[in-house]
Design a protein around this motif. Sequence first.
Motif, PDB file in Angstrom:
ATOM      1  N   ALA A 248       0.816  -1.220   0.000  1.00 40.45           N
ATOM      2  CA  ALA A 248       0.000   0.000   0.000  1.00 40.45           C
ATOM      3  C   ALA A 248       0.845   1.262   0.000  1.00 40.45           C
ATOM      4  N   TYR A 249       1.985   1.225   0.696  1.00 35.75           N
ATOM      5  CA  TYR A 249       2.859   2.386   0.781  1.00 35.75           C
ATOM      6  C   TYR A 249       4.244   2.015   0.257  1.00 35.75           C
ATOM      7  N   GLN A 250       4.822   2.900  -0.521  1.00 38.50           N
ATOM      8  CA  GLN A 250       6.188   2.672  -0.994  1.00 38.50           C
ATOM      9  C   GLN A 250       7.124   2.582   0.202  1.00 38.50           C
ATOM     10  N   GLY A 251       7.935   1.545   0.235  1.00 38.16           N
ATOM     11  CA  GLY A 251       8.867   1.361   1.337  1.00 38.16           C
ATOM     12  C   GLY A 251       8.319   0.517   2.469  1.00 38.16           C
ATOM     13  N   LEU A 252       7.023   0.203   2.449  1.00 37.93           N
ATOM     14  CA  LEU A 252       6.433  -0.571   3.545  1.00 37.93           C
ATOM     15  C   LEU A 252       6.969  -1.989   3.624  1.00 37.93           C
ATOM     16  N   PRO A 253       7.160  -2.713   2.500  1.00 38.12           N
ATOM     17  CA  PRO A 253       7.705  -4.075   2.622  1.00 38.12           C
ATOM     18  C   PRO A 253       9.026  -4.103   3.388  1.00 38.12           C
ATOM     19  N   ALA A 254       9.903  -3.151   3.117  1.00 37.50           N
ATOM     20  CA  ALA A 254      11.185  -3.104   3.836  1.00 37.50           C
ATOM     21  C   ALA A 254      10.967  -2.788   5.309  1.00 37.50           C
TER      22      ALA A 254
ATOM     23  N   ILE B 140       7.603 -17.954   9.079  1.00 34.09           N
ATOM     24  CA  ILE B 140       8.498 -16.872   8.665  1.00 34.09           C
ATOM     25  C   ILE B 140       8.784 -16.953   7.164  1.00 34.09           C
ATOM     26  N   ASP B 141       8.804 -18.185   6.611  1.00 29.13           N
ATOM     27  CA  ASP B 141       8.987 -18.349   5.164  1.00 29.13           C
ATOM     28  C   ASP B 141       7.812 -17.717   4.420  1.00 29.13           C
ATOM     29  N   LEU B 142       6.634 -17.989   4.936  1.00 24.45           N
ATOM     30  CA  LEU B 142       5.415 -17.467   4.316  1.00 24.45           C
ATOM     31  C   LEU B 142       5.421 -15.936   4.310  1.00 24.45           C
ATOM     32  N   PHE B 143       5.761 -15.369   5.449  1.00 28.09           N
ATOM     33  CA  PHE B 143       5.804 -13.914   5.579  1.00 28.09           C
ATOM     34  C   PHE B 143       6.841 -13.317   4.632  1.00 28.09           C
ATOM     35  N   ALA B 144       8.015 -13.944   4.576  1.00 30.09           N
ATOM     36  CA  ALA B 144       9.086 -13.426   3.723  1.00 30.09           C
ATOM     37  C   ALA B 144       8.705 -13.492   2.251  1.00 30.09           C
ATOM     38  N   LEU B 145       8.089 -14.596   1.810  1.00 32.55           N
ATOM     39  CA  LEU B 145       7.714 -14.745   0.407  1.00 32.55           C
ATOM     40  C   LEU B 145       6.638 -13.736   0.005  1.00 32.55           C
ATOM     41  N   ALA B 146       5.597 -13.614   0.831  1.00 31.31           N
ATOM     42  CA  ALA B 146       4.521 -12.677   0.519  1.00 31.31           C
ATOM     43  C   ALA B 146       5.043 -11.242   0.516  1.00 31.31           C
ATOM     44  N   ASN B 147       5.904 -10.937   1.478  1.00 33.85           N
ATOM     45  CA  ASN B 147       6.472  -9.592   1.547  1.00 33.85           C
ATOM     46  C   ASN B 147       7.369  -9.326   0.344  1.00 33.85           C
ATOM     47  N   ALA B 148       8.062 -10.374  -0.120  1.00 35.98           N
ATOM     48  CA  ALA B 148       8.939 -10.213  -1.287  1.00 35.98           C
ATOM     49  C   ALA B 148       8.126  -9.850  -2.527  1.00 35.98           C
ATOM     50  N   LEU B 149       6.935 -10.434  -2.686  1.00 29.01           N
ATOM     51  CA  LEU B 149       6.090 -10.076  -3.823  1.00 29.01           C
ATOM     52  C   LEU B 149       5.696  -8.604  -3.753  1.00 29.01           C
ATOM     53  N   SER B 150       5.375  -8.140  -2.543  1.00 26.07           N
ATOM     54  CA  SER B 150       5.036  -6.722  -2.382  1.00 26.07           C
ATOM     55  C   SER B 150       6.249  -5.856  -2.697  1.00 26.07           C
ATOM     56  N   TRP B 151       7.426  -6.309  -2.289  1.00 20.58           N
ATOM     57  CA  TRP B 151       8.653  -5.539  -2.524  1.00 20.58           C
ATOM     58  C   TRP B 151       8.933  -5.431  -4.020  1.00 20.58           C
ATOM     59  N   ILE B 152       8.702  -6.508  -4.760  1.00 16.69           N
ATOM     60  CA  ILE B 152       8.938  -6.477  -6.210  1.00 16.69           C
ATOM     61  C   ILE B 152       8.067  -5.404  -6.860  1.00 16.69           C
ATOM     62  N   ALA B 153       6.786  -5.389  -6.513  1.00 20.99           N
ATOM     63  CA  ALA B 153       5.883  -4.383  -7.085  1.00 20.99           C
ATOM     64  C   ALA B 153       6.269  -2.980  -6.628  1.00 20.99           C
ATOM     65  N   ASP B 154       6.780  -2.893  -5.399  1.00 25.09           N
ATOM     66  CA  ASP B 154       7.200  -1.612  -4.844  1.00 25.09           C
ATOM     67  C   ASP B 154       8.418  -1.070  -5.590  1.00 25.09           C
ATOM     68  N   GLN B 155       9.370  -1.954  -5.870  1.00 23.46           N
ATOM     69  CA  GLN B 155      10.624  -1.532  -6.480  1.00 23.46           C
ATOM     70  C   GLN B 155      10.542  -1.459  -8.006  1.00 23.46           C
ATOM     71  N   ALA B 156       9.664  -2.248  -8.595  1.00 25.94           N
ATOM     72  CA  ALA B 156       9.563  -2.283 -10.057  1.00 25.94           C
ATOM     73  C   ALA B 156       8.099  -2.180 -10.456  1.00 25.94           C
TER      74      ALA B 156
END
Length: 201
Positions: free
Chosen positions: A110-116, A160-176
Amino acid sequence: MPVESHSGTARAPRAPRTDAQRNRDRVLEVAAEVIAEQGTQASLRDIARRAGVGLGTLYRHFANREALLEALLHRRFTHLAERADALAATAPPERALAEWLYEFTLGAGAYQGLPAALMATLNDPQSPLHADCLTMRQAGGRLLGAAQDSGVIRPDVAPIDLFALANALSWIADQAPTLAERQEHLFRLMMDGLRPRSDRD
């Protein structure tokens, strides 16, 4: 905690003054807009200016940037925790997990930078975001456990794997942003990877 008066009798803590509560609500309203535009590193001075309050007023309500983010995200995290419980009671385990994960993935972007920012809370119990984020992750972990018990998700996946994977998808959209339109496809690929190998052959 009750406050003792000069007469020695206990009295309830004073409720926030109406104008102070109004200022806090206004700061949160504007912060949601500014952070949506500029990301989690948006200028607090700009938020205060656009809210029509002094920077000191903002800091009286929110000691730092993370405290402001915590206030903004508290409702979102609470909703996700409650949503996990509702899905567990009404949907088959795999569908419950998939729907919850998809909602989490969209929310984390939802917010740029939130996944990080969310990943940074994992090893920082002092972060104002940590407690709410932990409650939300634990709710997702219960959905994961139910899906694993039913045999539709591979047993070696940890919460923690689940959280990291889902967050990574958000990060990809955030960064690209150009990949944002591929998010649903990437989500399906992630879900395929979570299934036992025999279900993917």
